[in-house]
Design an enzyme around this catalytic site. Structure first.
Site, PDB file in Angstrom:
ATOM      1  N   CYS A 165     -19.540  -0.834  -3.506  1.00  0.00           N
ATOM      2  CA  CYS A 165     -19.269  -1.150  -4.919  1.00  0.00           C
ATOM      3  C   CYS A 165     -18.503  -2.461  -5.067  1.00  0.00           C
ATOM      4  CB  CYS A 165     -18.554  -0.001  -5.625  1.00  0.00           C
ATOM      5  SG  CYS A 165     -17.010   0.474  -4.863  1.00  0.00           S
ATOM      6  N   CYS A 222     -22.269  -5.426 -17.331  1.00  0.00           N
ATOM      7  CA  CYS A 222     -22.678  -5.177 -15.932  1.00  0.00           C
ATOM      8  C   CYS A 222     -22.363  -3.724 -15.527  1.00  0.00           C
ATOM      9  CB  CYS A 222     -21.932  -6.141 -15.021  1.00  0.00           C
ATOM     10  SG  CYS A 222     -22.214  -5.859 -13.279  1.00  0.00           S
ATOM     11  N   ASP A 230       0.780  -1.231   0.000  1.00  0.00           N
ATOM     12  CA  ASP A 230       0.000   0.000   0.000  1.00  0.00           C
ATOM     13  C   ASP A 230       0.813   1.282   0.000  1.00  0.00           C
ATOM     14  OD1 ASP A 230      -2.631  -0.334  -0.137  1.00  0.00           O
ATOM     15  OD2 ASP A 230      -3.111   0.157   1.937  1.00  0.00           O
TER      16      ASP A 230
HETATM   17 FE1  SF4 Z   1     -20.174  -5.483 -12.489  1.00  0.00          FE
HETATM   18 FE2  SF4 Z   1     -18.826  -3.469 -11.382  1.00  0.00          FE
HETATM   19 FE3  SF4 Z   1     -18.225  -5.992 -10.755  1.00  0.00          FE
HETATM   20 FE4  SF4 Z   1     -17.615  -5.035 -13.160  1.00  0.00          FE
HETATM   21  S1  SF4 Z   1     -16.798  -4.321 -11.212  1.00  0.00           S
HETATM   22  S2  SF4 Z   1     -18.561  -6.988 -12.721  1.00  0.00           S
HETATM   23  S3  SF4 Z   1     -19.352  -3.677 -13.529  1.00  0.00           S
HETATM   24  S4  SF4 Z   1     -20.156  -4.910 -10.341  1.00  0.00           S
HETATM   25 FE1  SF4 Z   2     -17.518   2.562  -3.861  1.00  0.00          FE
HETATM   26 FE2  SF4 Z   2     -18.629   3.395  -1.621  1.00  0.00          FE
HETATM   27 FE3  SF4 Z   2     -16.737   4.889  -2.766  1.00  0.00          FE
HETATM   28 FE4  SF4 Z   2     -19.141   4.651  -3.898  1.00  0.00          FE
HETATM   29  S1  SF4 Z   2     -18.719   5.584  -1.948  1.00  0.00           S
HETATM   30  S2  SF4 Z   2     -17.147   4.507  -4.902  1.00  0.00           S
HETATM   31  S3  SF4 Z   2     -19.722   2.576  -3.371  1.00  0.00           S
HETATM   32  S4  SF4 Z   2     -16.460   2.847  -1.904  1.00  0.00           S
END
Ligand code: SF4
Ligand code: SF4
Length: 377
Positions: free
Chosen positions: A247, A194, A135
């Site tokens: 995410c 996706c 890191d």
């Molecule tokens: Fe889907 Fe985002 Fe995962 Fe790519 S990174 S597979 S777009 S959820």
């Molecule tokens: Fe990913 Fe959460 Fe940052 Fe949005 S706020 S980009 S979902 S880590």
């Protein structure tokens, strides 16, 4: 006999690493995108990312180590099943990103990488140069990891192993050893059509796929940002108080994450995963330090954590938080007083007017007064 890449990977497994790949020490293919990202200021207040010496090092690994020939990238799983989703998203609790549930991974990884580097030096039988990073190095490790075949970079900008997801730490050794059989880079992406991660981000931090604007990201704000957090963003924070996994969690490849064998990454109590907000709001410097001793959370101070907990409390909107928030209007930190004022306003609405007017009258900090003025409008 020369040291083979197969022997190196066997050693990586023996040391407990779950992934290992080896790639030439060439500039990262995502370097241009990185420079554009910096140019647009999307790194926010992480000025160290834009420092010229660091950019130069990212452009050329030989600026870090003149004899650099290869990069050995490793991955170590951290995924743990400790609490169910109901507990984690309970708004009376502050949620912590999964990578920070255990002991500080920098120390665990660093120690193991140093062992690895020591073995490499012995096994190569010659004087070699090496540098070990977790890191902290000025290099684009996700991109190098993709080059070393460890996975692809998804639209959420995470490194994703197609059979392991993203729940692993990355570490690397820069070495002056060179090899004849480097790993093939992983293909660029497997995201296809996706867009789950882009749609799920509560603060719209992705201006487009593969680009994350840190200035809108909960993870950046709760960990890296030491100052005031824009009011407009705060409702999107939900109950996240250190990092954010949204995410990553929504990514379909996450279902392949395997539980870590590394005991250091297993949380030993719920307070390391989703502590009660009231406990954080009430904390003193001392109790805060005790709560997160030897955890990666130690890198942020109580002031920052209480600010984060105030935002989560403002999203909880529950009267149980009120006495603690009122007390925080007298905190020595202006940052805390201002965010506590916001949380009180969200919780009590007009009933908070008197408390906030009093704060405005007695507080000599401009930011606090500006916060109250904006709230009372
Ligand atoms: Fe889907 Fe985002 Fe995962 Fe790519 S990174 S597979 S777009 S959820
Ligand atoms: Fe990913 Fe959460 Fe940052 Fe949005 S706020 S980009 S979902 S880590």
């Amino acid at each position: 006999m020369p040291l083979t890449t197969a022997a190196i990977k066997d050693k990586a497994r023996e040391l407990g690493f779950n992934l290992c790949g080896i790639t030439p020490a060439e500039p990262s293919p995502t370097l241009r995108a990185y420079l554009r990202w910096i140019e647009r200021g999307m790194h926010g207040a992480m000025g160290y990312l834009a420092r010229l010496d660091r950019v130069r090092r990212r452009q050329n690994l030989r600026e870090i180590m003149p004899g650099a020939k290869s990069l050995i990238l490793v991955g170590l799983d951290y995924f743990a099943r400790f609490a169910d989703e109901r507990t984690l998203s309970d708004p009376s609790r502050g949620r912590i990103a999964a990578y920070a549930w255990g002991l500080d991974y920098h120390k665990v990884m660093q120690l193991r990488l140093e062992q690895f580097a020591g073995w490499l030096a012995d096994a190569s039988g010659k004087a070699i140069q090496q540098r070990v990073y977790v890191d902290t190095g000025a290099l684009l490790e996700r991109s190098h990891a993709q080059q070393a075949g460890l996975g692809f970079i998804g639209k959420n900008t995470m490194l994703i192993h197609p059979r392991r997801g993203s729940s692993f730490f990355i570490g690397e050794i820069i070495t002056s050893l060179s090899f004849a059989d480097y790993d093939e880079p992983h293909r660029e992406t497997m995201c296809g059509t996706c867009t789950r991660c882009l749609a799920a981000c509560p603060t719209d931090a992705f201006p487009k796929p593969y680009v994350l604007d840190a200035r809108r990201c909960i993870s950046y704000h709760t960990i890296e940002n030491k100052g005031w957090i824009e009011r407009e963003l705060r409702p999107g924070f939900g109950n996240w108080i250190f990092g954010c996994d949204i995410c990553m969690d929504v990514c379909p490849f996450q279902r392949f994450s395997e539980e870590t064998d590394e005991v250091a990454f297993l949380p030993f109590e719920i307070d390391r995963v989703a502590p009660l907000l009231t406990n954080i709001l009430m904390s003193t410097d001392e109790t805060y330090r005790a709560m997160f001793r030897r955890s990666p959370i130690e890198r942020i101070k109580r002031e920052q954590m209480v600010r984060n907990a105030c935002i989560a409390a403002g999203n909880w909107r529950n009267e149980r938080a009120i006495p603690h928030l009122i007390q925080l209007l007298y905190d020595t930190s202006a940052l805390v007083r201002g965010h506590a004022a916001w949380a009180l306003w969200r919780t009590m609405e007009l009933d908070a007017s008197k408390l906030l007017s009093d704060l405005h009258r007695r507080d000599d900090d401009e930011r606090v007064r500006a916060e109250v003025e904006a709230l009372l409008g």
